[in-house]
Design an enzyme around this catalytic site. Structure first.
Site: not given
Length: 587
Positions: A250, A256, A312
């Site tokens: 986003k 990561e 999620r």
């Protein structure tokens, strides 16, 4: 989601506002000044344990905890026909649970007192029920029909959702048809999704689940772990000329994801040589156009999503671009229709007919009144190999909270359970021993399908025979008298006895696994999580618990990479471990 008139939307918005004021008022909210002129903070509502409905359940638990499922079924031969619900393609049998009709009445009364239905209305109306981030919670808008109207900050968000879906579908068609080509003119055969958390687990789970519907002449892989092995193994047999990367972040700053993205860029350019090639082999799912362009991605190939979508809950947004490339736009929209069907059921069905609400209340019954700490999700489909891991994040990141939404520490009750599981029948030969004969209560959800996706000889009947047998064995067990009658040596009798009375839910899908069915299943668990979180008075839609480790990692990175790093200022254990690591790394 059914079409709503403007008047209805206003009514729902007003209802949601009432919820925000009366139930989920922010501790820092402005209030009318008292006579003395000082601002008076709104009073927090009673804690769940203070509700008379909760206390009634606590008293009731003493009546039923010693009842065995053998007796419950013997006393009511029709129990297995009565304790069932249906919604869409799902048949939900909850008869093999340690509860009675009185238990259910008390649970539904708790949901009513906790104003779960008001919470549902607030969520669907776009009210900002994510209080700590002052955001709406609108994953349901991602699958709303074009003619729906859901207003956030004065704007109907549905047209923007469909605009992105349309752009995704057009792009997917270009790649799948071969119209989109790589820098050297070769067709794209490989797609690598680079993300983490919800930007990885969702599309990876759904791709595995719907692999049968995917393009078999294309390869789809998913990279999330910052361990270099994840990236290396994902691309080891790929040709950069035929590979497309989807960078899902986003903010386009996630450590990561961006580490893996830059490694992908270097890997591609090592062969393609030309910096302009990045625009043909990389696209982004992000909202940060500046950073996307800086990376070398054409912002025309940046697909947007919104801050009212939690990671999620996001794979049915642009985060699912890799999935749409795999299964195509039509199948993706069919999956969205499945989500929408369960959304509408959850929004409109009364509590006693509401499948997600009932599933959530049963889970709360074991979590808070029996002290169960885990729940096993056991799909009897190899295609659902990653479903348990997906629900693990959905549930545990949403409801793993120890502070309620009014800022109070949670005491006297448990929140989110530990979720785990693998597909049957593999689990039967691994950890089912613990469920059957261990000392812990482990409620379990069994998910099976009436029809196979691959009809191979006797396979599906054998699979489903195990599916039905396990819930029966867990419920009724095998007494020592029954074991002794089989002529078993006396010393073995206690070891071969099964006490039973282990609770299970059975979700039997009336057909095979399809995109439409997958949408229903995921929405079912999303709304189950919502039900529980609302009753526990927690914010199911933030995730501050993941932040501290990230911040500390950023401090430690330079301390690992440079032997001349500043003086270590951690605890004695961490300092010693860092020094040992640096020595071993250089050795």
């Amino acid at each position: 989601m059914a079409k709503r008139s403007t008047g209805k939307v206003r009514a729902k918005k007003a209802a949601g506002t009432t919820v925000a004021r009366k139930i989920a008022a922010r501790p820092a909210a402005k209030t009318k000044r008292a006579a003395g002129g000082a601002a008076k903070a709104p009073a927090a509502p009673p804690r769940p344990t203070e509700l008379r409905e909760w206390q009634a359940l606590a008293r009731h638990k003493a009546k039923v905890e010693k009842l065995h499922l053998r007796k419950l079924f013997a006393d009511d031969p029709q129990r297995g026909k009565k304790m069932v619900l249906e919604a869409g393609d799902l048949y939900f049998d909850f008869s093999k649970n340690r509860l009675t009709t009185e238990t259910l009445k008390l649970l539904y009364a708790l949901a009513e007192r906790a104003k779960v239905r008001d919470g549902i209305r607030a969520m669907f109306a776009g009210e900002k029920i994510n209080l700590t981030e002052d955001r709406a919670v609108l994953h349901v808008a991602l699958r709303a029909p074009r003619n729906a109207k859901i207003v956030v900050d004065g704007e109907n968000v549905v047209p923007a959702v469909h605009a992105v879906l349309d752009r995704m579908a057009a792009f997917a068609e270009r790649v799948r048809s071969g119209a989109w080509q790589g820098h050297t003119g070769k067709r794209i055969k490989n797609v690598v999704n680079v993300g983490i958390g919800g930007s990885d687990l969702g599309p990876a789970m759904a791709y595995d689940a719907l692999r049968q519907f995917s393009r078999r002449d294309m390869q789809f892989r998913f990279v999330s772990n910052v361990d270099g092995t994840d990236f290396v193994e994902a691309v080891h047999d790929f040709d950069p000329e035929e590979t497309l990367f989807i960078i899902s972040s986003k903010t386009f700053t996630t450590l990561e994801t961006l580490t893996n993205a830059h490694s992908a860029r270097e890997w591609a350019l090592a062969k393609l040589k030309d910096e302009k090639a990045v625009a043909k082999h990389f696209v982004a799912v992000s909202t940060n156009a500046k950073e996307v362009a800086k990376f070398g991605i054409d912002t025309a190939n940046m697909f947007e999503f919104w801050d009212w979508v939690g990671g999620r809950y996001s794979y049915d947004s642009a985060i699912g671009l890799s999935l749409m490339l795999a299964i195509g736009g039509d199948a993706f929209r069919d999956m969205l229709a499945g989500f929408r069907a369960m959304d509408e059921h959850f929004r409109t069905a009364p509590p006693e007919k509401n499948l997600p609400m009932t599933l959530g209340l049963i889970g709360l019954w074991y979590d808070d009144f029996f002290g169960a700490e885990t729940v096993a999700v056991l799909p009897y489909s190899q295609y659902l190999d990653r479903l348990s891991a997906y629900i693990e994040q959905l549930d545990m990141e949403s409801n793993g909270k120890s502070t309620d939404r009014h800022g109070r520490p949670i005491t006297g009750y448990q929140t989110g359970p530990i979720v785990w599981g693998t597909p049957g029948t593999n689990g039967q030969h691994a950890y089912y021993q613990l469920i059957h004969q261990g000392t812990k209560m482990i409620p379990a959800d069994f998910i099976g399908f009436a029809k196979p996706n691959n009809d191979l000889g006797r396979h599906h009947d054998l699979l489903m025979a195990n599916f039905f047998a396990q819930t029966e064995a867990l419920a009724f067990g095998k007494t020592s008298e029954e074991v002794a009658k089989e002529g078993v040596a006396a010393f073995q009798v206690p070891h071969r006895t099964f006490r039973g009375n282990h609770p299970t839910n059975t979700i039997l899908v009336k057909r095979e696994l399809t995109p439409h069915v997958l949408g229903q299943l995921i929405a079912l668990y999303e709304h189950k999580v919502f039900t529980q979180g609302w009753i526990w008075q927690i914010n199911s839609f933030d995730q501050w618990g993941v932040e501290l480790g990230k911040v500390l990692a950023q401090r430690i990175v330079p301390q690992l990479e440079s032997p001349d790093a500043p003086k270590l200022d951690h605890d004695s254990s961490t300092n010693t471990l860092i020094r040992r690591y640096r020595k071993l790394r250089r050795g």
